[in-house]
Design an enzyme around this catalytic site. Sequence first.
Site, mmCIF file in Angstrom:
data_model
loop_
_atom_site.group_PDB
_atom_site.id
_atom_site.type_symbol
_atom_site.label_atom_id
_atom_site.label_comp_id
_atom_site.label_asym_id
_atom_site.label_seq_id
_atom_site.Cartn_x
_atom_site.Cartn_y
_atom_site.Cartn_z
ATOM 1 N N GLY A 1 32.955 2.416 60.290
ATOM 2 C CA GLY A 1 34.157 3.186 60.594
ATOM 3 C C GLY A 1 35.323 2.903 59.675
ATOM 4 N N CYS B 1 17.388 33.237 70.818
ATOM 5 C CA CYS B 1 16.309 32.357 71.282
ATOM 6 C C CYS B 1 16.483 31.947 72.738
ATOM 7 C CB CYS B 1 16.206 31.112 70.392
ATOM 8 S SG CYS B 1 17.487 29.902 70.688
ATOM 9 N N CYS C 1 22.810 30.569 68.324
ATOM 10 C CA CYS C 1 22.827 29.164 67.962
ATOM 11 C C CYS C 1 23.512 29.014 66.606
ATOM 12 C CB CYS C 1 21.404 28.615 67.821
ATOM 13 S SG CYS C 1 20.515 28.505 69.359
#
Lengths: 258, 294
Positions: free
Chosen positions: B32, B244, B266
């Site tokens: 990080g 889908c 999607c």
Amino acid sequence: MTNETLLSARGLSLSFGAIPALVDVDADLWPGEVLAVVGESGSGKSTLLNVLSGRLRQQDGVVWYRDPEGRLHDVHAMPQPALRALHRSDWGFVHQNPRENLRMSVSAGGNVGERLMAQGSRHYGNIREAAIDWLRQVEIDADRVDDLPRTFSGGMLQRLQIARTLVTHPRLVFMDEPTGGLDVSVQARLLDLIRSLVRRLDIAVVLVTHDLSVARLLAHRIMVMQRGRVVESGLTDQVLDDPHHAYTQLLVSSVLQA
Amino acid sequence: MNALSGYNFAYLDEQTKRMIRRAILKAVAIPGHQVPFGSREMPLPYGWGTGGIQVTAAVLGPSDVLKVIDQGADDTTNAVSIRRFFGRTAGVRTTTATAEATLIQTRHRIPETALREDQIIVYQVPQPEPLSKLEPSRAETRRMHGLAEYGLMHVKLYEDITRFGHVSISYDYPVLVNSRYLMAPSPIPAFDNPKMHMMPALQLFGAGREKRIYAVPPYTAVKSLDFDDHPFRTTRAPHACGLCGATDSYLDEVVTDDRGGRLFVCSDTDHCETRRAAGHVGAEAPTADELAAE
């Protein structure tokens, strides 16, 4: 009052080039006590405040701080994280200009809650409750909690700054001209508020002011500074009613008697 | 695909790659933490993934299989050109299938398919400093990172809850990595944040213009910031994918005509195609007759 000082400074000296800002200054502050530092502009008052609070490093001398466990710390030898943590929790700093301390784009509640969040508070409801409680204590309407500070008046901003500082229950607060720039009636209310808060919460205060009446109203003890030196110090009433040093006499006599 | 002659493998010279790898190693060692690196000029504009492309170039090997996605899609300009770039300059095999790839460079999404230990995901980062909007001084934010003083970020969350009743950050949602460093996860939707937590794959972040690299090693805790009484929640459009029928994937809203018609699909095109190939059909998928008519 205990015999142990909360903050004590010995032999502080600092000069900016050829200009002496502090010359061999000693100061002591006991828990719950209000100490006023008075003097004209450029006498080293604000420099003393910055050195005492560790924001500025002196060239000579030492500042000792006693933590709640009774351990002594050399303020300027403390590691940076410890000093910053101290400033966030046990200490507070009230600026003359509240805009320096407040976040103007953050709501009043967020401003008051910031120190709590910095200390690790992670419960929104509790933070908000504490913020509202503190706004009430500094006589700001609870329904202003979500308003931005820029919609507040000068006096309200100063009170908001005080709420933001006191929310973590500090033991020691540094105040730099807290009533400067406010009109007289607002000043009076603010002084009244500071006095009652300080008494009730038993906070020690180092108060820098050029206004002797502010010192008279709030302070237990007073230090008079001139050109970086402490020329006179003692109990407030004693110093102001019976000034010994020529400069103090000048200061006292130059206040208009209403 | 054969590599172009006249270029070093994967475009960058070996010394530059070495410098970037050193920054990556340091970044992996301190999860990080933003590590500065000497970002190079790349043959694409800032904001198009110059950071990500340099990280990819530095870790790419001849046996790697590369996948590049942009907002989840494999077929958008940015994804196509970066994929072709490495296809030409490194001659590596490229793919659109998440499961086949060993190296995935991404802009603003994490694939729906769970990543594995043998995969690396490289994020393109426009602004690596999560505190940049709150504290303009870079010297001060570095100090805040050094001392782990992150109260300010919670002030931002407090303000959001106060104004909107919930945290309104929908992308680049700040996270705490390994309980220590506050990190900007790049502009992925907050929906993807939970996928970063304990991910088996290595996650690398490259910010080219800002000249920073940071990383999340495999199996590292990544926690989205929140309040105890306002826990972090992901949001997604309350629809099923029109093609889908998936009800658990992140959706894009596509405007289909000028009469208010819209289609939710999607955002991860590979995920959607894989599902359709497996026989899943959404409510608005074209029928066989419609396809034949086209």
